[in-house]
Design an enzyme around this catalytic site. Sequence first.
Site, PDB file in Angstrom:
ATOM      1  N   GLN A 103       4.083   6.876   5.616  1.00  0.00           N
ATOM      2  CA  GLN A 103       4.410   6.403   6.975  1.00  0.00           C
ATOM      3  C   GLN A 103       5.835   6.799   7.333  1.00  0.00           C
ATOM      4  O   GLN A 103       6.767   6.561   6.561  1.00  0.00           O
ATOM      5  CB  GLN A 103       4.271   4.878   7.066  1.00  0.00           C
ATOM      6  CG  GLN A 103       4.433   4.389   8.502  1.00  0.00           C
ATOM      7  CD  GLN A 103       4.437   2.885   8.648  1.00  0.00           C
ATOM      8  OE1 GLN A 103       5.258   2.192   8.043  1.00  0.00           O
ATOM      9  NE2 GLN A 103       3.537   2.356   9.452  1.00  0.00           N
ATOM     10  N   TYR A 171       9.987  -0.465  16.244  1.00  0.00           N
ATOM     11  CA  TYR A 171      10.861   0.626  15.788  1.00  0.00           C
ATOM     12  C   TYR A 171      10.915   1.710  16.875  1.00  0.00           C
ATOM     13  O   TYR A 171      10.302   1.548  17.936  1.00  0.00           O
ATOM     14  CB  TYR A 171      10.371   1.141  14.422  1.00  0.00           C
ATOM     15  CG  TYR A 171      10.458   0.046  13.381  1.00  0.00           C
ATOM     16  CD1 TYR A 171      11.703  -0.348  12.889  1.00  0.00           C
ATOM     17  CD2 TYR A 171       9.342  -0.663  12.972  1.00  0.00           C
ATOM     18  CE1 TYR A 171      11.814  -1.397  11.977  1.00  0.00           C
ATOM     19  CE2 TYR A 171       9.441  -1.714  12.069  1.00  0.00           C
ATOM     20  CZ  TYR A 171      10.676  -2.076  11.575  1.00  0.00           C
ATOM     21  OH  TYR A 171      10.786  -3.126  10.698  1.00  0.00           O
ATOM     22  N   ARG A 320      -0.553  -7.738   2.723  1.00  0.00           N
ATOM     23  CA  ARG A 320      -0.175  -8.810   1.788  1.00  0.00           C
ATOM     24  C   ARG A 320      -1.154  -9.017   0.624  1.00  0.00           C
ATOM     25  O   ARG A 320      -0.720  -9.152  -0.526  1.00  0.00           O
ATOM     26  CB  ARG A 320       0.049 -10.118   2.574  1.00  0.00           C
ATOM     27  CG  ARG A 320       1.334 -10.101   3.388  1.00  0.00           C
ATOM     28  CD  ARG A 320       1.406 -11.241   4.377  1.00  0.00           C
ATOM     29  NE  ARG A 320       0.488 -11.043   5.496  1.00  0.00           N
ATOM     30  CZ  ARG A 320       0.322 -11.891   6.490  1.00  0.00           C
ATOM     31  NH1 ARG A 320       0.982 -13.039   6.493  1.00  0.00           N
ATOM     32  NH2 ARG A 320      -0.504 -11.618   7.485  1.00  0.00           N
ATOM     33  N   CYS A 341      -4.513 -13.990  -1.850  1.00  0.00           N
ATOM     34  CA  CYS A 341      -3.408 -14.129  -0.879  1.00  0.00           C
ATOM     35  C   CYS A 341      -3.715 -15.221   0.136  1.00  0.00           C
ATOM     36  O   CYS A 341      -4.815 -15.286   0.684  1.00  0.00           O
ATOM     37  CB  CYS A 341      -3.213 -12.793  -0.152  1.00  0.00           C
ATOM     38  SG  CYS A 341      -2.019 -12.846   1.201  1.00  0.00           S
ATOM     39  N   CYS A 344       1.143 -16.594   2.993  1.00  0.00           N
ATOM     40  CA  CYS A 344       2.365 -17.415   3.085  1.00  0.00           C
ATOM     41  C   CYS A 344       3.540 -16.565   3.536  1.00  0.00           C
ATOM     42  O   CYS A 344       4.544 -17.086   4.008  1.00  0.00           O
ATOM     43  CB  CYS A 344       2.661 -18.095   1.749  1.00  0.00           C
ATOM     44  SG  CYS A 344       3.290 -16.974   0.460  1.00  0.00           S
ATOM     45  N   CYS A 347       6.288 -12.707   0.505  1.00  0.00           N
ATOM     46  CA  CYS A 347       6.561 -11.294   0.173  1.00  0.00           C
ATOM     47  C   CYS A 347       7.423 -10.634   1.236  1.00  0.00           C
ATOM     48  O   CYS A 347       8.188  -9.715   0.959  1.00  0.00           O
ATOM     49  CB  CYS A 347       5.240 -10.527   0.041  1.00  0.00           C
ATOM     50  SG  CYS A 347       4.119 -10.736   1.456  1.00  0.00           S
TER      51      CYS A 347
HETATM   52  C1  LIG Z   1       6.292  -7.275   2.791  1.00  0.00           C
HETATM   53  C2  LIG Z   1       5.751  -6.551   3.982  1.00  0.00           C
HETATM   54  C3  LIG Z   1       6.221  -5.280   4.285  1.00  0.00           C
HETATM   55  C4  LIG Z   1       5.688  -4.570   5.383  1.00  0.00           C
HETATM   56  N1  LIG Z   1       6.126  -3.299   5.630  1.00  0.00           N
HETATM   57  C5  LIG Z   1       5.558  -2.585   6.644  1.00  0.00           C
HETATM   58  C6  LIG Z   1       5.901  -1.228   6.837  1.00  0.00           C
HETATM   59  O1  LIG Z   1       6.714  -0.639   6.123  1.00  0.00           O
HETATM   60  N2  LIG Z   1       5.293  -0.577   7.872  1.00  0.00           N
HETATM   61  C7  LIG Z   1       4.355  -1.182   8.681  1.00  0.00           C
HETATM   62  O2  LIG Z   1       3.809  -0.539   9.579  1.00  0.00           O
HETATM   63  N3  LIG Z   1       4.021  -2.464   8.508  1.00  0.00           N
HETATM   64  C8  LIG Z   1       4.571  -3.171   7.504  1.00  0.00           C
HETATM   65  N4  LIG Z   1       4.164  -4.453   7.287  1.00  0.00           N
HETATM   66  C9  LIG Z   1       3.083  -5.019   8.122  1.00  0.00           C
HETATM   67  C10 LIG Z   1       1.724  -4.779   7.459  1.00  0.00           C
HETATM   68  O3  LIG Z   1       1.432  -3.405   7.310  1.00  0.00           O
HETATM   69  C11 LIG Z   1       0.556  -5.426   8.252  1.00  0.00           C
HETATM   70  O4  LIG Z   1       0.497  -4.823   9.528  1.00  0.00           O
HETATM   71  C12 LIG Z   1       0.715  -6.934   8.385  1.00  0.00           C
HETATM   72  O5  LIG Z   1       1.281  -7.508   7.222  1.00  0.00           O
HETATM   73  C13 LIG Z   1      -0.623  -7.622   8.652  1.00  0.00           C
HETATM   74  O6  LIG Z   1      -1.546  -7.349   7.614  1.00  0.00           O
HETATM   75  P1  LIG Z   1      -1.859  -8.414   6.418  1.00  0.00           P
HETATM   76  O7  LIG Z   1      -2.274  -9.697   7.079  1.00  0.00           O
HETATM   77  O8  LIG Z   1      -2.982  -7.782   5.644  1.00  0.00           O
HETATM   78  O9  LIG Z   1      -0.621  -8.587   5.620  1.00  0.00           O
HETATM   79  C14 LIG Z   1       4.690  -5.175   6.213  1.00  0.00           C
HETATM   80  C15 LIG Z   1       4.244  -6.466   5.901  1.00  0.00           C
HETATM   81  C16 LIG Z   1       4.735  -7.142   4.810  1.00  0.00           C
HETATM   82  C17 LIG Z   1       4.202  -8.506   4.512  1.00  0.00           C
END
Ligand SMILES: Cc1cc2nc3c(=O)[nH]c(=O)nc-3n(C[C@H](O)[C@H](O)[C@H](O)COP(=O)(O)O)c2cc1C
Length: 364
Positions: A103, A171, A320, A341, A344, A347
């Site tokens: 990415q 961003y 997550r 998961c 929470c 992370c």
């Molecule tokens: C620790 C952490 C780091 C993340 N880093 C990025 C990232 O570098 N780029 C991005 O597009 N989204 C990032 N996200 C967002 C996730 O890709 C995702 O869109 C979001 O967490 C929702 O998905 P989930 O419920 O499965 O965690 C990050 C999320 C978390 C929790």
Amino acid sequence: MEELFDPITLRGMKLPNRIVRSATSERAADEQGRVTLDVRELYKKLAQGGSGLVITGYTFIKEDGRCNPRQLGLSDDYHIEGMKALVKDFHASSGNGSKFCVQLVHGGRQVPPDTKNPVAPSAVKEPVLGTEPRELFPEEIEELVLDFAEAARRARDAGFDAVQIHAAHGYLVSQFLSPYTNKRDDDWGGDPMRRARFLTEIIDRTRHEVGDIPILVKLNVEDGIEGGLTIEEGIGHAVAAFEAGADALEISVGMLQTPKGKGAVRGPEGSGGEGYLLGLAAMVKERVKIPVIAVGGFRSRLVMQTVISGGQADMVAMARPLIREPGLPKKFLEGKEIADCISCSGCHKGEGPVHCARLGKGQV
Ligand SMILES: Cc1cc2nc3c(=O)[nH]c(=O)nc-3n(C[C@H](O)[C@H](O)[C@H](O)COP(=O)(O)O)c2cc1C
């Protein structure tokens, strides 16, 4: 009817199944943004874990667009060597032919406030970090388009199977897309089409540099703040990305200043439950002829299976749950139904290499 564990092909790249590891910042690169052993270990586990596609954390394409001190970089040729080793390890570790995507990001106004000369489409202060960017000159915008494409070329040279342009979460690219952060009235802003131009030019130029490897886009379709991007305009941006040649769209929302329950990373309470952005992804899917990836809160195999078989999205992504269990897709195949998961988000707040706060460091 499609199944979660059916293969899918994006511009000739065959994925063994429909589960994507959504980009997740590793916070484990060295100070120059180069790959470390920690980063290699993390991706070996993900490669073995059974996801069809694994996307790295946001990787900076230019020094002044760095968002955190331990972020991976592809801003310079000296980043290629470490990335090559990372990709080689990944492919050697994958048992099911899963593919690896990087990415690419520039932080724009969402860089730390001590960044030298932060830039953005317009001089709109970022209230959470306190960063005060200056407005980009048109010639600088054209250079940034080339910088994205150059970073993508480095990714291809390192052996990545695909690239993803980060056009979400506030961003730089998403700043151009949003009427809240893009107040320009020139070729790069003033109406929805001109706000989408930075993204479409990046896709176009990247295609020119990387040839036939897939170009994915993680796209904001809503900012979740007053005066920000709304779904009506967001769908138009999705169509613009499709027409510019993107090969898949991952649909997301929010920026740093967006209130918690309306952003990309939501907690268990009041979040709308599993797949909290699915409705937006399904709306986009009706308007584009490329695969759409849904992300946000997916935790159980059955829900993901239903999304795929119901045709609301072509793939589902998780962030997550795969921090805690990099082998979750494999466990689903072996009969597990629900991720450990609990959203929470410990992370997300943590320091040091990314890890599940409930497991502790070193246990990712
Ligand atoms: C620790 C952490 C780091 C993340 N880093 C990025 C990232 O570098 N780029 C991005 O597009 N989204 C990032 N996200 C967002 C996730 O890709 C995702 O869109 C979001 O967490 C929702 O998905 P989930 O419920 O499965 O965690 C990050 C999320 C978390 C929790």
